[in-house]
Design a protein around this motif. Structure first.
Motif, PDB file in Angstrom:
ATOM      1  N   GLY A   1       0.835  -1.170   0.115  1.00 14.25           N
ATOM      2  CA  GLY A   1       0.034  -0.009  -0.079  1.00 14.25           C
ATOM      3  C   GLY A   1       0.660   1.097   0.090  1.00 14.25           C
TER       4      GLY A   1
ATOM      5  N   GLU B   1       2.914   4.518  -1.356  1.00 15.86           N
ATOM      6  CA  GLU B   1       2.696   5.475  -2.571  1.00 15.86           C
ATOM      7  C   GLU B   1       3.786   5.382  -3.647  1.00 15.86           C
ATOM      8  OE1 GLU B   1       1.923   7.639  -5.324  1.00 15.86           O
ATOM      9  OE2 GLU B   1       0.333   7.739  -3.822  1.00 15.86           O
ATOM     10  N   GLU B   2       3.525   4.814  -4.787  1.00 13.38           N
ATOM     11  CA  GLU B   2       4.436   4.699  -5.809  1.00 13.38           C
ATOM     12  C   GLU B   2       5.245   5.733  -6.197  1.00 13.38           C
ATOM     13  OE1 GLU B   2       0.935   1.480  -6.563  1.00 13.38           O
ATOM     14  OE2 GLU B   2       1.266   3.560  -5.766  1.00 13.38           O
TER      15      GLU B   2
ATOM     16  N   THR C   1       3.320  -4.607  -3.398  1.00 10.42           N
ATOM     17  CA  THR C   1       2.393  -3.853  -4.390  1.00 10.42           C
ATOM     18  C   THR C   1       2.045  -2.691  -3.793  1.00 10.42           C
ATOM     19  OG1 THR C   1       1.650  -6.014  -5.328  1.00 10.42           O
ATOM     20  CG2 THR C   1      -0.058  -4.006  -5.526  1.00 10.42           C
ATOM     21  N   GLY C   2       2.067  -1.623  -4.407  1.00  9.42           N
ATOM     22  CA  GLY C   2       1.706  -0.278  -3.815  1.00  9.42           C
ATOM     23  C   GLY C   2       0.154   0.075  -3.954  1.00  9.42           C
ATOM     24  N   SER C   3      -0.352   1.386  -3.600  1.00 12.81           N
ATOM     25  CA  SER C   3      -1.434   1.938  -3.323  1.00 12.81           C
ATOM     26  C   SER C   3      -2.154   1.791  -4.654  1.00 12.81           C
ATOM     27  CB  SER C   3      -1.520   3.095  -2.602  1.00 12.81           C
ATOM     28  OG  SER C   3      -0.883   3.997  -3.134  1.00 12.81           O
ATOM     29  N   HIS C   4      -1.727   2.041  -5.628  1.00  9.44           N
ATOM     30  CA  HIS C   4      -2.305   2.166  -7.173  1.00  9.44           C
ATOM     31  C   HIS C   4      -2.032   0.814  -7.856  1.00  9.44           C
ATOM     32  CE1 HIS C   4      -1.917   6.323  -5.596  1.00  9.44           C
ATOM     33  NE2 HIS C   4      -3.063   6.182  -6.155  1.00  9.44           N
ATOM     34  N   LYS C   5      -1.744  -0.207  -7.247  1.00 12.49           N
ATOM     35  CA  LYS C   5      -1.635  -1.686  -7.602  1.00 12.49           C
ATOM     36  C   LYS C   5      -0.468  -1.936  -8.648  1.00 12.49           C
ATOM     37  CE  LYS C   5      -5.425  -2.523  -5.337  1.00 12.49           C
ATOM     38  NZ  LYS C   5      -5.202  -2.938  -4.348  1.00 12.49           N
ATOM     39  N   ILE C   6       0.569  -1.133  -8.496  1.00 13.03           N
ATOM     40  CA  ILE C   6       2.003  -1.308  -9.064  1.00 13.03           C
ATOM     41  C   ILE C   6       2.892  -2.160  -8.202  1.00 13.03           C
ATOM     42  CG2 ILE C   6       3.849  -0.148 -10.094  1.00 13.03           C
ATOM     43  CD1 ILE C   6       2.058   2.473 -10.427  1.00 13.03           C
ATOM     44  N   THR C   7       3.227  -3.157  -8.823  1.00  7.33           N
ATOM     45  CA  THR C   7       4.009  -4.176  -8.074  1.00  7.33           C
ATOM     46  C   THR C   7       5.657  -3.875  -8.152  1.00  7.33           C
ATOM     47  OG1 THR C   7       2.335  -5.740  -7.802  1.00  7.33           O
ATOM     48  CG2 THR C   7       4.484  -6.712  -7.429  1.00  7.33           C
TER      49      THR C   7
ATOM     50  N   GLY D   1       1.421   6.864   1.335  1.00  3.78           N
ATOM     51  CA  GLY D   1       0.365   6.036   0.962  1.00  3.78           C
ATOM     52  C   GLY D   1      -0.285   5.286   2.067  1.00  3.78           C
TER      53      GLY D   1
ATOM     54  N   PRO E   1       2.328  13.207  -3.082  1.00  8.15           N
ATOM     55  CA  PRO E   1       2.868  12.798  -4.328  1.00  8.15           C
ATOM     56  C   PRO E   1       3.653  13.904  -5.160  1.00  8.15           C
ATOM     57  CG  PRO E   1       1.100  11.524  -3.847  1.00  8.15           C
ATOM     58  CD  PRO E   1       1.154  12.810  -2.782  1.00  8.15           C
TER      59      PRO E   1
END
Length: 208
Positions: free
Chosen positions: A11, A13-14, A49-55, A82, A178
């Motif tokens: 989770g 923040e990417e 995996t980040g908060s915007h579903k980027i792994t 995040g 961000p």
């Protein structure tokens, strides 16, 4: 060469995590990304995996980081924001202890967005310091610290600064969110290297 540990929990923040890692590595700073497991997790993995579903795949997981540290802390630690990433970082007791140890040693402690309020506040290192965080989160410190009394104690004489991209107070660097990640990252670079290196990266990456 300065060493920096960047902690990534599910989770995170990417933008805040990867912008900082990218610019620090452009400055030839030795950066290691560390995956932090959920509280109580039995299995450890470098994948987060980040908060915007980027792994992303971190350089190592926290268990290996602790074993390799052997009492030799890096020059700086960084906690991107995040949610629930910041909450997952704050649940980790080792990180709580690492933050306080880094601060006592005068080493650089950095956090952005949710993490100054959620991760750093409860440790007490923001006491008597200026700091910033994601807008509005400074109003919920009792929740993040566990109680109104504890929040009052650990945040004594601290001063939240709004509408700025970052705040540096002694050895603690905090950032707003961000959209300010680039400015925060460049300040991070300047602190760990020098203004000339930061300017070269600024110009070479066509920053505003």
């Amino acid at each position: 060469m300065p060493r920096v540990a960047v902690f990534l929990a599910p989770g995170f923040e990417e933008i805040e995590a990867l912008t900082v890692v990218d610019y620090l590595r452009r400055a030839n700073v030795d950066v290691v990304t560390v995956s932090v497991p959920l509280d109580g997790a039995e299995h450890f993995t470098e994948t987060v995996t980040g908060s915007h579903k980027i792994t992303v795949i971190a350089d190592m997981h926290l268990k290996d980081f602790i074993e390799k540290m052997n009492g030799n802390e890096p020059e700086a630690v960084y906690f991107p924001g995040g949610m629930p990433g910041a909450k997952n970082l704050s649940d980790n007791q080792y990180l709580f202890q690492l933050i306080t140890k880094m601060d006592r040693g005068g080493k650089l402690v950095c956090a952005m967005c949710a993490s100054p309020a959620v991760v750093l506040a409860r440790t007490g290192i923001l006491s008597s310091r200026k700091w910033t965080c994601y807008p509005g989160m400074e109003k919920n410190l009792a929740e993040y610290c566990g109680s109104e009394d504890w929040a009052t104690e650990v945040m004594e004489n601290s001063r939240h600064i709004s509408d700025v991209p970052f705040v540096l107070d002694n050895n603690v660097l905090t950032g707003r969110g961000p959209g300010t990640a680039e400015q925060f990252a460049m300040k991070f670079v300047e602190i760990l290297t020098d203004s000339e290196t930061a300017q070269k990266i600024h110009d070479g990456s066509c920053q505003r």
